[in-house]
Structure formats: C-alpha cells, structure tokens
Design a protein around this motif. Structure first.
Motif, PDB file in Angstrom:
ATOM      1  N   VAL A  34     -30.156 -69.171 -13.367  1.00  0.00           N
ATOM      2  CA  VAL A  34     -30.247 -68.429 -12.113  1.00  0.00           C
ATOM      3  C   VAL A  34     -30.417 -66.963 -12.475  1.00  0.00           C
ATOM      4  N   VAL A  40     -31.227 -69.371  -4.660  1.00  0.00           N
ATOM      5  CA  VAL A  40     -31.379 -70.706  -5.221  1.00  0.00           C
ATOM      6  C   VAL A  40     -30.755 -71.711  -4.263  1.00  0.00           C
ATOM      7  N   ILE A  42     -29.392 -75.645  -3.992  1.00  0.00           N
ATOM      8  CA  ILE A  42     -29.107 -76.891  -4.707  1.00  0.00           C
ATOM      9  C   ILE A  42     -28.919 -77.957  -3.637  1.00  0.00           C
ATOM     10  N   VAL A 166     -22.858 -62.705  -7.507  1.00  0.00           N
ATOM     11  CA  VAL A 166     -23.420 -63.980  -7.068  1.00  0.00           C
ATOM     12  C   VAL A 166     -22.508 -64.562  -5.993  1.00  0.00           C
ATOM     13  N   ILE A 168     -21.837 -68.114  -3.991  1.00  0.00           N
ATOM     14  CA  ILE A 168     -22.182 -69.529  -3.888  1.00  0.00           C
ATOM     15  C   ILE A 168     -21.688 -70.033  -2.541  1.00  0.00           C
ATOM     16  N   THR A 198     -27.154 -62.230  -5.539  1.00  0.00           N
ATOM     17  CA  THR A 198     -27.790 -63.503  -5.862  1.00  0.00           C
ATOM     18  C   THR A 198     -27.111 -64.556  -4.999  1.00  0.00           C
ATOM     19  N   ILE A 200     -26.557 -68.639  -4.172  1.00  0.00           N
ATOM     20  CA  ILE A 200     -26.767 -70.041  -4.523  1.00  0.00           C
ATOM     21  C   ILE A 200     -26.257 -70.865  -3.350  1.00  0.00           C
TER      22      ILE A 200
END
Lengths: 277, 281
Positions: A34, A40, A42, A166, A168, A198, A200
């Motif tokens: 990443v 991103v 998933i 990041v 998530i 970032t 995710i």
C-alpha cells in the motif's frame, strides 16, 4: 518503499501448532503493498480473512509466517508497536463497541491521552478531529442519542485524533443504512484528499470499491485478484467466489449478451451515458 | 434507562457545577461525618442555611430536588414511627397522653433530630450527584486516591474500569431489552408462574446477554489496543482537574460550619459558655 508491505503473510487463529496444522489459516501467503496517499479497497465475502488483514496491519495480530512492514518497521518489533498503531488506525464495524467514554469529546481524547500528550495538544487534536468529521456541535453530548452514522463519525474522529497516516475502515459501514454509508465514505475520502491520508477500506460492498485506486479481492484467506478498477469488470470471476460486480457492469454484460455492443462501463452514470448515445 | 450513566446530573453551568470534583467529594464526605456530630436543632438550622445557599447557587429547581427525595419518605416515616413507639429515654416531662400512648418531651425532640439527620444525610450527596457527572466523580476519586498508588493499588486502572462500566450500562440495558423482545416474540413467558418459574424463565435472557457482553468486551479491547492503550499509568488527561477561586471559598465556609457544629457539640471555647444559653441545647 511502500508504506505498508505484506510479505507472504500467513496467520492461524489456533495458536497451538498441532491443531493449527489441521485448521485452515485465516490468512494464507498474502503479499501486497500500500503506497502513501492511496485508496485501497479489500473486498471479499464473510470469512475470507479481510478483517484479519486489518488487525495484522496495525500489529493487533502478529503473522505466524512472513512479515508485515509499516513504514519500514516490522509489526513483530514489540518496542515500536505503539509507533505502528499511532500510524495505522482502525475503525471497526460496531461503533458502540469502540467507545470508551460517556462524553463524546472524552472518547475522542482517549487515543491522544494514551500517547501521553499534554492537555493543550490533546484539546487541539480533539477539536480538529471532531471538526473534520463535522461533529463539533456534539462535543459535549453523549453518543447514545446519535444515529449509527454519527456514532461511526465519532469513531473515525477517535482514530483521527491519533493523527495516523493510514486509516483502515474494517467493515465500518456494514451496520449502517445507505445514507449513512455514503456519509462515512464521503468523510473518509475527503480526509484522503485534504489530509493526504492513506485509506484502506475493507468491505463487502463492491460499489464502495469503485472509489479505490487499488482493489484486492480476498477469498479463503488468499489474494484472489489484485489490481486497478479493471478487477471489478470481471463479472464471472467475481461471481465464482460469491461477489457481485457493480450493477452497471452486470447490466452491460447482460445487454451485450443479447446482441448489444456496449463499451466497458463501471459506474451507473457511465452506463446511462452509453445507453443514451 | 439510556440516561442512567449520567445519573441525575442536572446541568446549569453554575458555580457549584464548575467546582473541582475533589472539593465537592471532600466536602460531601466531611459533611456526612459532620451530620453525626449534630444533636441540636440549632445545628441542623445552620446546615439547612448552608444547604439552601448551595441549592440557590446551583440553580437547580427545588422541586427537582424534592422529587429525588421521594424515595426516602418511607424510610423517614418508618424511623420516626419506630422512635415514637419504642422509646426508652428520658421520661420526665409528659407532653401529651392519649389512650395507651404517652409522649414525652425528650421523645419528640429525639424524633425530630433523627428525622433531620436522615433528611440531611441524603440531601448532601444528592446535591453532589446533581452537580457532578459520573466521569468527573471518577476523575476526582482517582485524584484523591492517588496516595494509594504508593502501596501499589492500581488507582488509574480502577478509574478506567469504572468509566468503561458507566459507559456500557446503557448499551447493555438496550441489549437486554432487545433480547427480552426477541424471546417474547418466540412465546417466552416471563410474567406468570411462581418465583422459581420466573427465575428459570430469565435464563434465556441471561445467557445471550452474557455471551454478547463477552463479545463486546473483546471488540472493545481490540479497539482500545489499536488506539494505543498501553497502561493506565502513563496516560495524560485532556481536562485536567483545576482548583478555581470558588474552591477555597467553599472549603473555608464549610470548615467554618464544621467548626461551629463541633463547638455546639463539645462547647470547647473558654470565653463563651454554651450551657448558659439554655435554648441552644
């Protein structure tokens, strides 16, 4: 170097070696990277190992085989684990189960208080985090009266206050109604743009993945497909593991099946444009 | 039920609300001790004036406070009746004699004092919970109990445990409602039968509640870990407890009141002899 790097990661929930041999690993030889500032997604159905990946990426779980590197540091490095956790924040599925305090601003302050920052810095971070998710006016209130989407925004603020690089989202929209889901995605994507974060996004809603730069499809603990938006165009491949391609892709394929000749489309708007022409 | 974790906190933003929780806790504890030293109506009168001043400054409606005292009315009436019926003290002066009842002067005085003691005993802590949130109380207690950390009592951890408990009471009560409704919709019967039957009927509520609590605890632990929770000791606080100008004022006023109460009880000042003022005692 990539910001997060998974190198051939395998993880068993059974810690006992003998029984681990019999059970299937939750994550099985997974590798991906990443980059900073990337979005991103998933995706995968229940039990495909995607939530385990989230916990592996901020060191809540340690891989049995392979290595997870965050900003060059392995999550096995016990001394720097809190470094990693303050860089990679996770927002979980149920907002009710991730709040520790009865007053909203106290809850948001929990993370920075854990870092041992001084009270002025904590105050400014809490104010900033609540403002970023648009919940400033509720700062002194209790979370019990809020809607699911608002509660989840507070959970995001709680993670933001740690100033992670990041974020998530671990099925953070799964319990929400469609409107709140859009609301959370808007907040998250705005943070990516404005704070250069970032993101995710772990989800089983394929349409959320359309916003991503990189898409990783998980199945049975393994990476099934990986790539850009073109992954979502593979209707049959996705269907083979129980996932649905976006509506526009399915409609296009059906129409092409009965003799039309439509180009590749991904979003509903693109499909509408195509059909109007 | 959802409001339970705020207790009966009634926000008005008054000076009393803004007092440091430590000041309020200390005063309340000393206040309870003080009540036991009072055995004259003059003493209770002084406490009453003090409490009235507190109520006025706190801007909490008097009706609200009286409503919260409803619960002790039964206790009050019961205690007074008991003292009236079973009196074994000074029987020198008869005030009223009717049928089989005889009331003595000292008996009536004792009754009044006991009623006052109970009333004031409850009113003080009630004012504390009206003006202080549970979180502030936890913070205050944590700070006051700090010396115990020297003998390795995990004060910080206890404070976190307490605040999480308070946080989860409404969630769990909501969950209980959901489970009860789910079981009712499958024809579970919680209302009929004798006490044993009813207790047995609770099992299908308790077991799902227990499992879901454990699951919640696990998820919470994960969320706390991922938000960098290491140990309770090295945490800092966003809202540090701070003494304002009103804290010493309150403490001094309270100390003065306590002093007068002690004086009324023990008559220790050499230059004024209380026994000469018969009306006080």
């Amino acid at each position: 170097m990539s910001f997060i790097e998974l190198q051939d990661v395998t993880f068993f929930y059974e810690s006992d070696e003998e029984s681990a041999l019999k059970t299937r690993p939750a994550v099985d030889g997974v590798s991906f990277c990443v980059e900073k500032g990337e979005v991103v997604a998933i995706i995968g159905h229940n039990g495909s190992g995607k939530s385990t990946l989230a916990k592996l990426m901020n060191g809540l779980l340690e891989p049995d085989k392979g290595e997870v590197l965050v900003d060059g540091v392995s999550t096995k490095d016990k001394k720097r684990i809190f470094d990693i956790r303050s860089k990679v924040g996770i927002v979980f599925q149920n907002p009710d189960n991730q709040m520790v305090a009865t007053i909203i601003e106290d809850d948001v302050a929990f993370g920075p208080e854990n870092l041992g920052l001084d009270s002025k810095e904590i105050r400014s971070r809490v104010d900033w985090a609540l403002k970023s998710v648009g919940m400033s006016e509720h700062a002194k209130g209790t979370p019990f009266k809020l809607s699911g989407g608002q509660k989840q925004r507070i959970a995001i603020a709680g993670v933001l206050a740690l100033k992670p690089q990041v974020m998530i989202l671990d099925e953070s929209t799964a319990m929400l109604d469609p409107l709140s889901r859009n609301e959370i995605m808007e907040v998250a994507l705005r943070l990516v743009r404005e704070e250069n974060m970032t993101l995710i996004n772990i989800t089983h809603f394929v349409d959320e993945a359309m916003e991503a730069d990189k898409i990783i499809v998980m199945n049975d603990g393994k990476v099934f497909m990986q790539g850009g938006k073109e992954v979502l165009l593979q209707d049959e491949k996705l269907a083979s593991i129980g996932l649905e391609a976006p509506l526009a892709v399915r409609v296009k394929n059906m129409l092409n099946g009965v003799g039309y000749d439509l180009p590749e489309v991904l979003t509903d708007e693109e499909l509408a444009d195509c059909l109007c022409r | 039920m959802r409001e339970i974790s705020l207790g009966q906190y009634y926000p008005t933003g008054s000076l009393i609300h803004k007092l440091d929780p430590r000041t309020k806790l200390l005063i309340t504890i000393a206040y309870i001790v003080m009540i036991f030293f009072i055995d004259t109506f003059v003493g209770f009168g002084l406490v009453f004036i003090g409490l009235m001043a507190t109520v006025l400054i706190s801007k909490i409606p008097v009706t609200k406070i009286l409503k919260s005292l409803k619960a002790i009315i039964f206790l009050l009436v019961f205690t007074v009746l008991m003292t009236l019926l079973f009196y074994g003290g000074d029987k020198s002066e008869v005030v009223l004699s009717w049928w089989i009842f005889t009331f003595y002067k000292q008996q009536l005085i004792d009754c009044g004092l006991i009623a006052c003691r109970l009333f004031f005993m409850v009113l003080g802590p009630t004012m504390l919970t009206f003006t202080t949130t549970p979180v502030q109380l936890t913070d205050g207690m944590q700070s006051l109990l700090k010396p115990l950390a020297l003998i390795k009592v995990p004060v910080h951890l206890l404070a976190i445990i307490m605040s999480i408990t308070l946080r989860f009471i409404p969630s769990l009560s909501e969950e209980t409602d959901k489970i009860i409704n789910a079981q009712k919709s499958r024809c579970a019967d919680f209302e009929s039968g004798n006490i044993f039957k009813r207790a047995k009927a609770m099992i299908p509520i308790l077991i799902p509640l227990l499992t879901s609590s454990i699951r919640r605890a696990e998820e919470l632990a994960c969320a706390m870990d991922s938000r960098c929770f290491k140990d309770a000791k090295n945490r800092t606080r966003m809202n540090k407890l701070k003494f304002g100008w009103f804290d010493p004022v309150c403490l001094i006023l309270f100390c003065a009141l306590f002093f007068v109460v002690l004086w009324l009880k023990f008559n220790f000042l050499p230059f004024v002899d209380l026994t000469s003022l018969g009306w006080i005692v």
